[in-house]
Design a protein around this motif. Structure first.
Motif, mmCIF file in Angstrom:
data_model
loop_
_atom_site.group_PDB
_atom_site.id
_atom_site.type_symbol
_atom_site.label_atom_id
_atom_site.label_comp_id
_atom_site.label_asym_id
_atom_site.label_seq_id
_atom_site.Cartn_x
_atom_site.Cartn_y
_atom_site.Cartn_z
ATOM 1 N N MET A 236 52.774 -15.208 2.738
ATOM 2 C CA MET A 236 53.270 -16.454 3.302
ATOM 3 C C MET A 236 53.106 -16.483 4.821
ATOM 4 N N ALA A 237 53.422 -15.353 5.465
ATOM 5 C CA ALA A 237 53.258 -15.284 6.920
ATOM 6 C C ALA A 237 51.791 -15.451 7.304
ATOM 7 N N GLY A 238 50.878 -14.808 6.541
ATOM 8 C CA GLY A 238 49.449 -14.944 6.810
ATOM 9 C C GLY A 238 48.980 -16.381 6.681
ATOM 10 N N PHE A 239 49.480 -17.077 5.672
ATOM 11 C CA PHE A 239 49.099 -18.484 5.466
ATOM 12 C C PHE A 239 49.443 -19.326 6.692
ATOM 13 N N PHE A 240 50.664 -19.178 7.189
ATOM 14 C CA PHE A 240 51.086 -20.018 8.315
ATOM 15 C C PHE A 240 50.458 -19.573 9.636
ATOM 16 N N VAL A 241 50.177 -18.283 9.776
ATOM 17 C CA VAL A 241 49.486 -17.836 10.993
ATOM 18 C C VAL A 241 48.085 -18.427 11.049
ATOM 19 N N GLY A 242 47.386 -18.421 9.906
ATOM 20 C CA GLY A 242 46.061 -19.053 9.869
ATOM 21 C C GLY A 242 46.131 -20.523 10.216
#
Length: 259
Positions: A52-58
């Motif tokens: 989830m964190a990776g999704f929003f960082v992208g």
């Protein structure tokens, strides 16, 4: 002056603890079942949070790059630049912070509880080595799991970037991915993997050391958890600066050799 000496004492203690871990790792036989159990435990507990964190960082990286690249009419390179920045810098740092806040604190609390309730001493009294039985499996588990979580976080960051590129800048998926292979070169990927490994070693060493050396009952365990969170964050930022600096030196040397 006393604070400075205390910091040096902590650094020395942590390095000696790492030396003991490596000595046990290379000299004694490991229980592979315990190692795989730790790898599965860390990966399963942190997978959703990291993804989830990776999704929003992208998505965030795409928005930031889109705002700047629109002015230069270079939106075609949006996907490549956003993905390269995530692979080289944000991705490994994100994974390290996620693990330090969740796995690092949990491991420190677990080991600290085992220490203050004398479970570690009981293991030693039974003739077993606590470093071999308890510490090394957790050390390897955190390092290996970091690479799985890095992969998941990066895939989700690309997916988040694609969706945000379409919604925010009108860049379709094919156009977003077109220049990714050109800009995300093997050096970017290698740089991310080296950072991920360095951060994982720092996290695994600090959290196991703080937990293993906890004293003073429940309050001591709480202090160990807080110290793990603070120390890990500082060490990861310093390690990020060091690896970035060394990577730039190596990259400059490679470019000079090619020219």
């Amino acid at each position: 002056m006393t604070k400075f000496i205390s910091i040096l004492d902590e650094i020395g203690g942590t390095l000696l603890f790492l030396q003991k871990i490596l000595g046990t790792l290379f000299k004694k036989k490991l229980k592979t079942h315990d190692v795989f159990e730790q790898i599965w435990k860390v990966t399963a507990e942190s997978f959703f949070t990291t993804a989830m964190a990776g999704f929003f960082v992208g998505a965030i990286m795409t928005v930031q790059f889109a705002m700047q690249m629109t002015e230069f009419g270079a939106l075609g390179y949006l996907g490549g630049l956003a993905t390269s920045g995530t692979f080289r810098e944000v991705g490994p740092l994100l994974i390290a912070f996620m693990l330090s806040g969740k796995v690092g604190a949990f491991t420190s609390a677990e080991l600290g509880t085992m220490r203050v309730t004398e479970q570690i001493d009981a293991v030693r009294c039974l003739g077993a080595d606590p470093m071999q039985e308890i510490i090394v499996p957790r050390f390897i588990g955190i390092i290996v799991s970091s690479f799985f979580l890095l992969g998941a976080g990066l895939v989700m960051s690309v997916f988040g970037g694609m969706l945000m590129g379409q919604a925010f800048a009108g860049v379709n998926f094919e156009e977003y991915l077109r220049h990714v292979p050109t800009i995300v070169n093997p050096i970017s990927i290698l740089n991310g993997l080296i950072k991920c490994f360095a951060f994982a070693v720092v996290l695994a060493t600090v959290c196991t050391y703080k937990g293993f050396s906890a004293t003073g009952g429940a309050k001591g365990v709480g202090r160990a958890v807080v110290a793990t969170a603070v120390t890990t964050m500082i060490c990861i930022v310093v390690m990020d600066w060091m690896t970035s600096f060394l990577a730039e030196i190596v990259l400059t040397m490679v470019r000079g050799y090619r020219s």
